[in-house]
Enzyme design. Structure first.
Site, PDB file in Angstrom:
ATOM      1  N   GLU A   1      -1.284  -1.170  -9.875  1.00 42.55           N
ATOM      2  CA  GLU A   1      -2.552  -0.795 -10.520  1.00 42.55           C
ATOM      3  C   GLU A   1      -2.899  -1.725 -11.677  1.00 42.55           C
ATOM      4  OE1 GLU A   1      -3.361   3.404 -11.049  1.00 42.55           O
ATOM      5  OE2 GLU A   1      -1.878   3.890  -9.505  1.00 42.55           O
TER       6      GLU A   1
ATOM      7  N   ILE B   1       0.845  -1.198   0.000  1.00 44.33           N
ATOM      8  CA  ILE B   1       0.000   0.000   0.000  1.00 44.33           C
ATOM      9  C   ILE B   1       0.881   1.248   0.000  1.00 44.33           C
ATOM     10  CG2 ILE B   1      -1.860   1.224   1.158  1.00 44.33           C
ATOM     11  CD1 ILE B   1      -2.534  -1.617   0.037  1.00 44.33           C
TER      12      ILE B   1
ATOM     13  N   GLN C   1      22.079   1.273 -21.628  1.00 44.25           N
ATOM     14  CA  GLN C   1      23.035   0.546 -22.477  1.00 44.25           C
ATOM     15  C   GLN C   1      23.885   1.511 -23.296  1.00 44.25           C
ATOM     16  OE1 GLN C   1      23.124  -2.647 -22.001  1.00 44.25           O
ATOM     17  NE2 GLN C   1      24.699  -3.206 -23.474  1.00 44.25           N
TER      18      GLN C   1
END
Length: 393
Positions: A372, A168, A345
């Site tokens: 979500e 949470i 990279q």
């Protein structure tokens, strides 16, 4: 306005937000303690009027705010988004008393909100919640039927929340939580109720979790926490609608957060490859590098357009919002992961040094593919919506 262009005033506002993030929000963000709510940062968001806009703006404006803030200060973006996520159910479904007590404090940054949906065994499968909201039986009354809600002596329903919430955001330091609990056993999504639970309720405790990114996140323990009908958001047993309605709004804006990070990584890569000497020229002169940068830009812009389209659909109350929201979050978060990874990279080892922009983004960019609704969940939503439309023809 179409979904594929922004007005000059919107573009100017985005530029202003990026400047505010760099000049006003970056300093308090840098002073915050990783893993904890940065109340000074939230207060600054409130003083700038940005938190108040959470309750007056549409989905597209929310996306523009999140992308612009994320570009310059991911901590400020996250603080704003978490205030919106935790308080949106109160704004839409709260009683006049609930809204009057909490929303002004959320808007000025003096109250911290949190959205408490996920559980140790019910993250992606949000309908499988096990946090129990058990009817409170007045002493001397008979036990109620399994699906009944007991009437307390004053005539209003009362429950006790028992169980755990996990992952949470803003827990355990929030001032109030939008909590989703099972009020009807065995009813799946139809038996969940949303409650507004102040943090000082007896029986509510929590602990912080040490995560990859410096995001404030924790677990909550509910030991017979008392709630009544006055704490319900919306209707009893209809809380799943509250949760999904909130996520349909915030999923495209998670995509906007991702696009902001991708754009920051792309711009850093353009500057680096244009100035870095390599093999007798500049890095940008190598076709392999130029093609990678082009691919980064292509994917970032495609994700941005899909986010804008999903947000515009939400603002227009279009029927395909769940599908568009899922598509926007999926494409944008997966794109940001690719763009940031490619940027690392192309920068080489320096990008992995603690304190480098890309080292910060590399840690921040991973979580949005999970929270979500993980990418796999978004694919499931998209497929379900497509087949439902096919069957309806």
């Amino acid at each position: 306005m179409t979904a594929f262009s922004l007005e000059p005033a919107q573009l100017a506002w985005c530029a202003e937000l990026r400047t505010l993030a760099a000049e006003r929000l970056r300093p308090p963000a840098d002073k915050g303690e990783p893993g904890h709510v940065n109340r000074a940062l939230v207060a600054e968001l409130g003083s700038l009027g940005l938190l108040g806009r959470l309750f007056t703006s549409g989905a597209l404006d929310l996306c523009l705010m999140r992308e612009s803030l994320a570009y310059a200060c991911t901590e400020a973006e996250t603080a704003l988004a978490l205030q919106g996520l935790g308080a949106h159910p109160v704004h839409v479904h709260g009683t006049p008393e609930q809204r009057a007590r909490w929303l002004p404090r959320v808007a000025d940054g003096t109250a911290i909100a949190a959205f408490a949906l996920s559980e140790p065994g019910a993250g992606s499968d949000a309908a499988a919640l096990e946090l129990r909201a058990e009817p409170e039986v007045p002493q001397g009354d008979r036990p109620p039927a399994a699906t009944a809600l007991t009437a307390a002596p004053d005539g209003r329903a009362r429950w006790r929340l028992t169980g755990e919430k996990c992952w949470i955001s803003n827990a355990p330091e929030a001032d109030f939580y939008t909590v989703f609990a099972r009020t009807t056993p065995g009813a799946g999504a139809r038996g969940v109720t949303a409650f507004l639970v102040p943090a000082d309720r007896p029986g509510l405790t929590g602990r912080g979790l040490d995560m990859l990114s410096p995001h404030p996140i924790g677990a909550l323990d509910f030991d017979a926490v008392p709630v009544t009908a006055d704490d319900v958001l919306g209707e009893a047993d209809r809380g799943f609608r509250v949760a999904m309605g909130t996520l349909n709004l915030f999923r495209p804006s998670v995509g906007a957060f991702a696009v902001g990070m991708a754009q920051a990584a792309l711009d850093a890569t353009l500057a680096h490859t244009a100035g870095r000497d390599a093999f007798g020229g500049k890095l940008k002169d190598l076709q392999t590098v130029a093609h990678q940068v082009a691919e980064m830009a292509l994917r970032t812009e495609a994700a941005r357009l899909m986010v804008h389209a999903a947000a515009s659909a939400y603002d227009a109350d279009a029927p395909d919002v769940p599908r568009r929201s899922a598509m926007a979050k999926l494409l944008a978060t997966e794109t940001a992961q690719y763009v940031v990874d490619t940027a690392v990279q192309l920068h080489g080892a320096r990008a992995l040094q603690r304190g480098h922009l890309l080292e910060h983004l590399y840690r921040e960019v991973r979580a949005p593919r999970v929270y979500e609704g993980a990418s796999e969940v978004q694919r499931g939503i998209i497929a379900k919506e497509l087949y439902a439309r096919q069957e309806a023809r």
